[in-house]
Design an enzyme around this catalytic site. Structure first.
Site, PDB file in Angstrom:
ATOM      1  N   LYS A 178       0.854  -1.195   0.000  1.00  0.00           N
ATOM      2  CA  LYS A 178       0.000   0.000   0.000  1.00  0.00           C
ATOM      3  C   LYS A 178       0.891   1.246   0.000  1.00  0.00           C
ATOM      4  CE  LYS A 178      -1.918   2.633   3.021  1.00  0.00           C
ATOM      5  NZ  LYS A 178      -1.748   3.906   2.288  1.00  0.00           N
ATOM      6  N   GLU A 390       9.867  16.118  15.369  1.00  0.00           N
ATOM      7  CA  GLU A 390      10.171  16.077  13.935  1.00  0.00           C
ATOM      8  C   GLU A 390       9.216  17.018  13.196  1.00  0.00           C
ATOM      9  OE1 GLU A 390       8.928  12.650  11.551  1.00  0.00           O
ATOM     10  OE2 GLU A 390      10.934  12.559  10.702  1.00  0.00           O
TER      11      GLU A 390
HETATM   12  P1  NAD Z   1       2.708   8.132   7.794  1.00  0.00           P
HETATM   13  O1  NAD Z   1       3.111   7.333   8.961  1.00  0.00           O
HETATM   14  O2  NAD Z   1       1.669   9.162   7.961  1.00  0.00           O
HETATM   15  O3  NAD Z   1       2.183   7.200   6.610  1.00  0.00           O
HETATM   16  C1  NAD Z   1       2.981   6.165   6.076  1.00  0.00           C
HETATM   17  C2  NAD Z   1       2.083   5.107   5.486  1.00  0.00           C
HETATM   18  O4  NAD Z   1       1.354   4.478   6.537  1.00  0.00           O
HETATM   19  C3  NAD Z   1       1.055   5.622   4.507  1.00  0.00           C
HETATM   20  O5  NAD Z   1       0.930   4.685   3.456  1.00  0.00           O
HETATM   21  C4  NAD Z   1      -0.211   5.667   5.337  1.00  0.00           C
HETATM   22  O6  NAD Z   1      -1.398   5.548   4.589  1.00  0.00           O
HETATM   23  C5  NAD Z   1      -0.019   4.434   6.208  1.00  0.00           C
HETATM   24  N1  NAD Z   1      -0.762   4.437   7.465  1.00  0.00           N
HETATM   25  C6  NAD Z   1      -1.105   5.495   8.229  1.00  0.00           C
HETATM   26  N2  NAD Z   1      -1.775   5.081   9.333  1.00  0.00           N
HETATM   27  C7  NAD Z   1      -1.853   3.735   9.253  1.00  0.00           C
HETATM   28  C8  NAD Z   1      -2.434   2.738  10.081  1.00  0.00           C
HETATM   29  N3  NAD Z   1      -3.044   3.041  11.226  1.00  0.00           N
HETATM   30  N4  NAD Z   1      -2.332   1.448   9.697  1.00  0.00           N
HETATM   31  C9  NAD Z   1      -1.703   1.122   8.561  1.00  0.00           C
HETATM   32  N5  NAD Z   1      -1.155   2.025   7.717  1.00  0.00           N
HETATM   33  C10 NAD Z   1      -1.212   3.320   8.066  1.00  0.00           C
HETATM   34  O7  NAD Z   1       4.064   8.748   7.241  1.00  0.00           O
HETATM   35  P2  NAD Z   1       4.232   9.777   6.050  1.00  0.00           P
HETATM   36  O8  NAD Z   1       3.649  11.076   6.515  1.00  0.00           O
HETATM   37  O9  NAD Z   1       3.756   9.142   4.794  1.00  0.00           O
HETATM   38  O10 NAD Z   1       5.828   9.908   5.937  1.00  0.00           O
HETATM   39  C11 NAD Z   1       6.583  10.815   6.680  1.00  0.00           C
HETATM   40  C12 NAD Z   1       7.160  10.143   7.910  1.00  0.00           C
HETATM   41  O11 NAD Z   1       7.879   8.990   7.534  1.00  0.00           O
HETATM   42  C13 NAD Z   1       8.157  10.990   8.662  1.00  0.00           C
HETATM   43  O12 NAD Z   1       7.967  10.797  10.029  1.00  0.00           O
HETATM   44  C14 NAD Z   1       9.508  10.417   8.248  1.00  0.00           C
HETATM   45  O13 NAD Z   1      10.558  10.616   9.143  1.00  0.00           O
HETATM   46  C15 NAD Z   1       9.166   8.974   8.135  1.00  0.00           C
HETATM   47  N6  NAD Z   1      10.107   8.291   7.245  1.00  0.00           N
HETATM   48  C16 NAD Z   1      11.049   7.477   7.785  1.00  0.00           C
HETATM   49  C17 NAD Z   1      11.989   6.832   6.968  1.00  0.00           C
HETATM   50  C18 NAD Z   1      13.070   5.944   7.505  1.00  0.00           C
HETATM   51  O14 NAD Z   1      13.731   5.274   6.708  1.00  0.00           O
HETATM   52  N7  NAD Z   1      13.291   5.887   8.802  1.00  0.00           N
HETATM   53  C19 NAD Z   1      11.921   7.020   5.593  1.00  0.00           C
HETATM   54  C20 NAD Z   1      10.929   7.870   5.083  1.00  0.00           C
HETATM   55  C21 NAD Z   1      10.021   8.506   5.918  1.00  0.00           C
END
Ligand code: NAD
Ligand code: 6OD
Length: 486
Positions: A178, A390
């Site tokens: 997803k 963050e």
């Molecule tokens: P997010 O956590 O909002 O969403 C990530 C994914 O999770 C999306 O596909 C979203 O639809 C899904 N999601 C959200 N809630 C969910 C749930 N309850 N159950 C299942 N899936 C769910 O993150 P974002 O806003 O897309 O990305 C930014 C964040 O990601 C920042 O915090 C960044 O630091 C982090 N990030 C970390 C890395 C790493 O390698 N450590 C890499 C990229 C981004």
């Protein structure tokens, strides 16, 4: 012009879900397409298709055959390179420069690297003494986990999706993926590539939708999946952990960061300023590895701040499609509002704005988009939320320090521990300070220099486990030990 409807990809077919949601351009806030959202029933179908493929074509293929198909996926991405670049830019607003030199090339490279690795992977073997003197042979056999749920974020959509897919497929798993609801396009193009190069139906399935009470949660809470690999916010990681707890699934988590850079007074200032500017402003600060906290030795503090300001003000903030653009908009107006709320908070808490702090004005459709100015602040206490939380935008706070010990202590004073950067000409100091960093990855005199074989991941709230090279393969395939009495 009728915008294309992006569909789910299940058991080798593109299918519609329960309803549609809009794909919105961060450049202008306008609708650029629609996406078909998967409901519980479609997610069930996707998981069943993956289970079936596991027992059939994928499970029966040799490692060599699987690797050959993964090379074809890489070739297929490259054959449609311009389409992928255009789709990534349209969804995210990232610059042509970044999409075409980082995101899409890495999408292809991820498949090649893991296809290469899996072909040459070795396993442990021990000769064990036995009482009868004949001995026994122990060897480990890597076995795929089964159906892996892959949940990806929006900041590097294709890069981070394929960073999980490639090793998971190479290790023999089947996938239900997803992508983020903000970035559905390159994942859908990838499904087309998988289809066209002959990845058997059910091996790779794609469901679109949101997280809570949508495709994300339906997938991570699904009883029939065998593992979850997730990249995104730490808070989302906690929610996924809760939904996975009931069925006790293996988890791989790459989460948020609040990364520090330490600039010592012996640093090559040209390199440190340019490298820090890159680490703060790349992709509008929306890379988990981006620096948001900069600690600079007091002797060079004023000079460094002045020079970083000049770098920030030199950045070209413009249309993503302009080859000279350094920074486009943020991912969405919602995220822009979050970032601006931190700019406001910094102001309320008495920060000095060295540069930025507002939204750029264009007098065209971009004024409805998700644009913010690159921003540098100083003068906040370390307890400030702007230094603790963050922000995930083009902003850093700069704090002076006096001693090496103080710099280490300031950098480590965070709930996160993803990455750190150290700038010094004293290589002994580089090694010494790197060893003290509470971070999964430390760069010395550089930033985001990648070797895909190295361990990638964070400590504390920044994640669980490591991706990269053998570390990824170790997660996606668990060894069974086989003991043969001789
Ligand atoms: P997010 O956590 O909002 O969403 C990530 C994914 O999770 C999306 O596909 C979203 O639809 C899904 N999601 C959200 N809630 C969910 C749930 N309850 N159950 C299942 N899936 C769910 O993150 P974002 O806003 O897309 O990305 C930014 C964040 O990601 C920042 O915090 C960044 O630091 C982090 N990030 C970390 C890395 C790493 O390698 N450590 C890499 C990229 C981004
Ligand atoms: O380069 C990579 O392999 C990687 N996983 C980058 C993650 C960046 C975070 O936004």
């Amino acid at each position: 012009m009728t915008a294309k409807l992006l569909k789910n990809y299940i058991a080798g077919e593109f299918v519609s879900g329960c309803r549609e949601f809009r794909n919105i351009s961060p450049v202008s806030g306008k609708t650029i397409g629609h996406v078909s959202e998967a409901d519980q029933q479609l997610v069930d179908q996707a998981v069943s298709a993956a289970k079936k493929a596991l027992k059939g074509p994928w499970g029966n293929m040799s490692v060599q055959q699987r690797a050959e198909l993964l090379y074809k996926v890489a070739d297929g991405i490259e054959a449609r390179f311009d389409e992928f670049v255009a789709a990534e830019m349209a969804d995210t607003g990232k610059s042509l420069q970044q999409a075409s030199t980082i995101d899409i090339p890495r999408g292809a490279a991820n498949f090649r690297v893991f296809a290469d690795m899996v072909k040459t992977a070795s396993s442990e073997c021990f000769h064990t003494d036995t009482a009868d003197g004949k001995g026994a042979l122990n060897y480990s056999l890597p076995r795929p986990l089964g159906v892996v749920a892959v949940i990806a974020p929006w900041n590097l959509p294709l890069l981070l999706l394929t960073w999980k897919l490639a090793p998971a497929l190479a290790a023999g798993n089947c996938i239900v993926a997803k992508p983020s609801e903000e970035t559905p396009s390159t994942a859908t193009l990838l499904a087309e590539v998988m289809h066209d190069v002959g990845i058997p139906p059910g091996v790779f399935n794609l469901v679109h939708g949101y997280g809570p009470n949508s495709a994300g949660e339906f997938l991570t809470g699904h009883q029939q999946i065998d593992a979850i690999t997730f990249t995104g916010e730490s808070r989302t990681g906690s929610a996924i952990m809760r939904s996975a707890a009931e069925h006790v699934k293996p988890l791989s988590f790459e989460l948020g960061g609040k990364n520090a850079a330490i600039i010592f007074d012996d640093a090559d200032l040209d390199e440190a300023v340019a490298g820090t500017a890159r680490s703060v402003f790349t992709n509008g600060g929306q890379v988990c590895l981006c620096t948001e906290r900069v600690y600079v030795h007091r002797a060079i503090f004023d000079t460094f701040v002045k020079r970083l300001k000049a770098e920030a003000e030199r950045l070209k903030i413009s249309w993503p499609t302009d080859p000279d653009t350094d920074m486009g908009p943020l991912i969405s107006n919602e995220h822009k509002n979050k970032v601006l709320s931190y700019y406001r908070l910094a102001r309320e808490e008495g920060a000095t704005f060295v540069t930025g702090g507002d939204v750029p004005r264009f007098d065209d459709e971009r004024d409805q988009g998700a644009w913010v100015e690159p921003t540098i602040i100083t003068g906040l206490p370390e307890s400030s939320r702007c230094i603790k939380e963050e922000i995930f935008g083009p902003i850093c706070h700069i704090t002076p320090f006096d001693t090496e010990e103080q710099a280490i202590s300031l950098a480590n004073d965070s709930r996160y521990g993803l990455a750190a950067a150290i700038w010094t000409r004293d290589i002994s100091r580089g090694h010494r300070v790197a060893k003290e960093m509470d971070a999964g990855m430390v760069w010395v005199n550089t930033w985001y220099l990648r070797d895909l074989r190295t361990p990638f991941g964070g400590v504390k709230m920044s994640g669980i486990g490591r991706e990269g090279g053998q570390h990824s393969l170790n997660f996606y395939a668990e060894p069974s030990n086989i003991c043969i009495k001789l």
